[in-house]
Write an enzyme that holds these catalytic residues in place. Structure first.
Site, PDB file in Angstrom:
ATOM      1  N   ARG A 176       0.707  -1.417   0.147  1.00 49.98           N
ATOM      2  CA  ARG A 176       0.336  -0.158  -0.232  1.00 49.98           C
ATOM      3  C   ARG A 176       0.818   1.176   0.053  1.00 49.98           C
ATOM      4  O   ARG A 176       1.032   2.151  -0.604  1.00 49.98           O
ATOM      5  CB  ARG A 176      -1.156  -0.263   1.523  1.00 49.98           C
ATOM      6  CG  ARG A 176      -2.189  -1.125   1.246  1.00 49.98           C
ATOM      7  CD  ARG A 176      -3.362  -0.747   2.300  1.00 49.98           C
ATOM      8  NE  ARG A 176      -3.724  -0.049   2.547  1.00 49.98           N
ATOM      9  CZ  ARG A 176      -4.208   0.715   3.722  1.00 49.98           C
ATOM     10  NH1 ARG A 176      -4.108  -0.251   4.234  1.00 49.98           N
ATOM     11  NH2 ARG A 176      -4.869   1.347   3.924  1.00 49.98           N
ATOM     12  N   CYS A 235      -0.959   5.976   9.597  1.00 53.41           N
ATOM     13  CA  CYS A 235      -2.283   4.455   9.247  1.00 53.41           C
ATOM     14  C   CYS A 235      -2.915   5.368   8.151  1.00 53.41           C
ATOM     15  O   CYS A 235      -2.555   5.452   7.349  1.00 53.41           O
ATOM     16  CB  CYS A 235      -2.158   3.761  10.032  1.00 53.41           C
ATOM     17  SG  CYS A 235      -4.034   4.181  10.724  1.00 53.41           S
TER      18      CYS A 235
END
Length: 278
Positions: A176, A235
């Site tokens: 990611r 995050c």
């Protein structure tokens, strides 16, 4: 107080202990009813530990709740400033467990711990789970009025990511971060200048935190000489970042801050996006 507590610690059943099962994802309440620690009250990450989302570009997918709403929730759970709060989830603390730990710490409640290894630690220890709903004895709203401390906003994070005296840590999975895939948010990639240190590196094969000294070495290799207060963790939406914030605290590195909006906010603002590893 250590941010972690072990499954065999007698404090889990202490007279002043408030035990919280804080799950996330689909069918959280059904999963709670299927098996939880005895006397654990249920909270849901999306409904209880985050504000309703109207626009993820302003605060991300899990913005912090209004402080008065959070204070009312704590009162409903029977939590007072004198309570010993022990929280866990069914994902090794990576979701609701560490998030609630961080939220309580951010309003000044220091007597809070996360069960090391989460629900699985109890299962591995052979502890019988309960399927009964536990309703705590409510009390007055928690006396918190000043908001959550140790947070940074999107502008501060963007500046810090390019400042050698700061470090922005992205705890999402490396694919990611590198822009190879994005299963949740709209765009893949990362905040330019952010350093990737996936939260999963905090854990051993049993889903327990690594020893404090091991974590300290891991973090120090990434952080270098950056002052603790200049460490910013994020995050996807300000949840699993709390898992690393807890790990930092456990390793003796106190004072790091949370970018709550995280990638879910940044990626919706038409801001620069990185794909090259720092």
């Amino acid at each position: 107080m250590s941010p972690l507590i072990e499954i065999n610690d007698p404090a889990l059943s202490g007279a002043n202990t408030i035990l919280i099962d804080a799950r996330a994802g689909q069918n959280t309440h059904q999963r709670y009813l299927a098996g939880h620690l005895k006397n654990a009250a249920f909270v849901d990450l999306d409904k209880d530990l985050a504000a309703p989302v109207t626009d993820a570009s302003q605060g991300g997918r899990h913005p912090l709740p209004n402080i008065h709403d959070f204070a009312a929730l704590l009162g409903k759970l029977g939590i007072t400033p004198q309570s010993h709060v022990i929280v866990y989830d069914d994902k090794a603390g990576a979701f609701g467990g560490a998030r609630l730990w961080w939220m309580l710490r951010a309003i000044g409640h220091t007597h809070v711990q996360v069960l090391n290894g989460g629900l699985q630690a109890a299962i591995n220890a052979g502890i019988e789970l309960s399927t009964d709903e536990h309703t705590p004895t409510p009390t007055n709203p928690y006396p918190a009025t000043e908001g959550f401390k140790n947070t940074v906003n999107i502008e501060e994070t963007g500046i810090a990511a390019h400042d050698e005296n700061h470090i922005v840590i992205d705890v999402r999975e490396t694919p990611r971060y590198q822009g190879q895939t994005e299963p949740i948010d709209l765009i893949a990639g990362h905040i330019p200048g952010a350093f990737n240190l996936p939260y999963i590196y905090n854990l051993d094969v049993d889903g327990r935190y690594l020893p404090a000294e091991t974590l300290k070495n891991l973090y120090t290799d990434a952080i270098g000489n950056v002052p603790n207060a200049n460490i910013i963790v994020h995050c996807g939406s300000g949840v699993t970042a709390c898992h690393t914030l807890l790990g930092l605290e456990y390793a003796g590195i106190s004072g790091a801050r949370l970018y709550v909006g995280s990638w879910s906010e940044w990626s919706r603002r038409d801001l620069p996006i990185g794909t090259t590893k720092r």
